[in-house]
Design a protein around this motif. Structure first.
Motif, PDB file in Angstrom:
ATOM      1  N   GLU A 137       0.823  -1.213   0.000  1.00  0.00           N
ATOM      2  CA  GLU A 137       0.000   0.000   0.000  1.00  0.00           C
ATOM      3  C   GLU A 137       0.857   1.263   0.000  1.00  0.00           C
ATOM      4  N   THR A 197       0.585   3.949  -3.152  1.00  0.00           N
ATOM      5  CA  THR A 197      -0.072   5.236  -2.864  1.00  0.00           C
ATOM      6  C   THR A 197       0.924   6.393  -2.794  1.00  0.00           C
ATOM      7  N   LYS A 207      -4.866   4.037   0.910  1.00  0.00           N
ATOM      8  CA  LYS A 207      -4.481   3.086   1.957  1.00  0.00           C
ATOM      9  C   LYS A 207      -5.730   2.546   2.640  1.00  0.00           C
ATOM     10  N   ILE A 264      -6.842  -0.430  -0.826  1.00  0.00           N
ATOM     11  CA  ILE A 264      -5.998  -1.324  -1.636  1.00  0.00           C
ATOM     12  C   ILE A 264      -5.805  -2.660  -0.919  1.00  0.00           C
ATOM     13  N   TYR A 266      -8.429  -4.909   7.519  1.00  0.00           N
ATOM     14  CA  TYR A 266      -8.628  -3.946   6.439  1.00  0.00           C
ATOM     15  C   TYR A 266     -10.093  -3.547   6.280  1.00  0.00           C
TER      16      TYR A 266
END
Length: 548
Positions: free
Chosen positions: A171, A175, A306, A309, A346
């Motif tokens: 990530e 990003t 973030k 992903i 996540y």
């Protein structure tokens, strides 16, 4: 008299100490309680809750002592899909000798607290409040389940930590607007370890490669895929060079790979269909993709953020695992643990923009919106409710392994040390028993594995292999083999444990290939029976052998 109101409950919640040290205290207390309970049930002998832990320990010892990668020092065989874990144990064995038996426990305790700290720091970094972070870490700890993994003696906590580091590194790279088209070396190193600790890690690597390709970073994607495939490829080439299969026997037997592509495809479809029917797929998979949709919607269609992903990578890997892998049926739920833990994390990160207050009215404790939310929460939590049973099951599992596997090993060590014994659960009896084992299930015996793969496994296979290896007798789960057990093998006795949750069968049966040794075996069992804990012994009438 003070009435229970929403305001009182909110004030109570706000006054709780939502801190990481409090989580460590709860986790430490729970771990200690589990350990003491296990030792109490196993007469003070620490026993891992899975026989597989001892398979790895035995291979590591044979690798150092005899240069043989196998459960039997006489034959190389790949009975594990975690070569890196065996190499780590072998290195520790070089340093500490037989104390390596406790190395997985010590390593897993350390890794457990490192994972808790990683989870906490990640949630704080993503600006998740202390209350939500506290709840998230405890929830993940309970339902993964991390606690029982400490006592599993396996590589799963190491794998989970590497997966978390891999996703975070991925990530950060994707990003970073100033990043180069090629990722940092650390991401490639993590990619290697994700697949080296467990072959299932390739599902995560393949998923990550897909999203890297979407970013049009073709060279990086190809390199990442190559690095991820490297552990499997290198170990596979080494295996073939040493007369073994390219893939470990443990994978070939569990996936029931056959001699034809049609049969392999049929077995693959059968396992995948079984996975898809399980609540962990239907409900948790729905949560992953619903959370991904809500996260993208909240960020005006922007996926490359973030949290989002990482959730996307885990969701795709979850699909790949369901199709090509296997969901657990044993109490530990270990095969998919790396996806369950990272998926829940996540989900928290991707949905951190949403507040519970946006979904539930707090003006009344029992409002209609609160009722609807509770019902929805219960439905979505169904895949995890059953996982809570893994905690008491872990304690009972240690007792099961002690009563069946460990006590069998003590029997072998006393009366049959150095002898050749046929079996199907091979870890503890090999590690503690001092025997040469024939694995009739195929994990540690290449001839058995070959016969099962080409469909020729049967009574003659077992009889011939037993004769070739000079087998003294066999100790088997009769329910696993059915008609494959040779008709002329003599059932001498049975050994049964109570309250089984982890052993393949509560009963093991002693089979003699001929009458020679039958009386001696029964006499040895009678002599040993006075030391047995939690075992019922049954002796079969062996009239056929009278006169021997």
């Amino acid at each position: 008299m003070q009435y229970l109101t929403s305001k009182n409950m909110v004030n109570f919640v706000k006054n709780i100490d939502w801190s990481f040290p409090k989580i460590c205290f709860i986790a430490s207390l729970t771990t200690l309680l589990m350990l003491v309970s296990m030792l109490f049930l196993t007469n003070g002998k620490f026993i891992y809750i899975q026989d597989d832990a001892y398979i790895h320990l035995e291979i590591a010892k044979n690798l150092v002592d005899h240069g043989v990668w196998g459960v039997s020092y006489k034959e190389a065989a790949s009975a594990s899909s975690s070569p890196l874990w065996i190499i780590i144990l072998a290195f520790i064995y070089l340093l500490v000798g037989n104390y390596v038996e406790y190395a997985p426990l010590v390593i897993n305790i350390v890794l457990f607290f490192i994972i808790l700290k990683f989870l906490w720091d990640t949630l704080v970094e993503y600006e998740v409040g202390p209350r939500r972070s506290f709840v998230a870490v405890l929830f993940i700890w309970l339902v993964t389940p991390l606690g029982p993994f400490i006592f599993g003696g396996m590589e799963h906590l190491f794998h989970i930590l590497v997966v978390l580091m891999f996703l975070k590194s991925l990530e950060s790279w994707l990003t970073n607007e100033e990043n180069k088209s090629f990722p940092p070396l650390s991401l490639f190193v993590l990619t290697f370890f994700v697949a080296a600790f467990r072959y299932e890690g390739m599902f995560l690597v393949a998923s990550a490669v897909f999203f890297v390709l979407l970013k049009k970073k073709v060279a990086a994607a190809i390199t990442m895929l190559g690095v991820g495939a490297m552990p499997m490829t290198l170990f596979g080439l080494w295996s073939v060079n040493n007369g073994l299969f390219f893939l470990p026997n443990s994978l070939l037997m569990k996936k029931k790979v056959g001699s034809s592509l049609l049969l392999a495809a049929k077995n693959l479809f059968s396992v995948a269909y079984g996975n898809i029917k399980m609540p962990i797929f239907t409900l948790f998979g729905t949560q992953l993709f619903l959370g991904l949709h809500l996260s993208i919607f909240k960020n005006n269609g922007d996926f490359w953020r973030k949290g989002t992903i990482g959730l996307g990578v885990v969701a795709l890997a979850f699909i790949l695992h369901a199709i090509f892998g296997r969901f657990s049926w044993v109490p530990m739920y270990r095969y998919e643990a790396y996806l369950v833990l990272s998926g829940i994390l996540y989900l928290f990160l991707a949905l951190r923009q949403y507040r519970i207050e946006d979904l539930v009215s707090t003006s009344k404790l029992f409002s209609v919106s609160s009722f609807v939310f509770v019902i929805l929460f219960v439905i979505l939590s169904m895949p995890f409710i059953k996982r809570l049973y893994s905690w008491p099951h872990a304690v009972i599992s240690s007792k099961n392994i002690y009563e069946q596997h460990y006590q069998l090993s003590k029997f072998f060590d006393r009366y049959y040390k150095g002898k050749t014994i046929g079996a199907n659960d091979i870890g503890a009896i090999s590690y503690f028993g001092g025997i040469d084992v024939i694995d009739f299930w195929g994990l540690a015996d290449n001839k058995v594995a070959s016969a099962k793969m080409n469909g020729s496994f049967g009574p003659s296979t077992m009889e011939n292999i037993g004769l070739e290896r000079g087998m003294d007798f066999a100790v088997l789960f009769e329910s696993w083999f059915g008609d494959n057990i040779p008709k002329n093998w003599i059932r001498v006795a049975s050994w049964t444990i109570e309250g089984n949750v982890v052993a393949g069968s509560p009963t093991v049966t002693f089979f003699m290939p001929n009458c020679l040794g039958v009386v001696s075996l029964q006499n040895n069992l009678r002599d040993f029976s006075s030391t047995l804990k939690g075992v019922s012994l049954w002796y079969n009438d062996v009239d056929i052998c009278h006169g021997w």
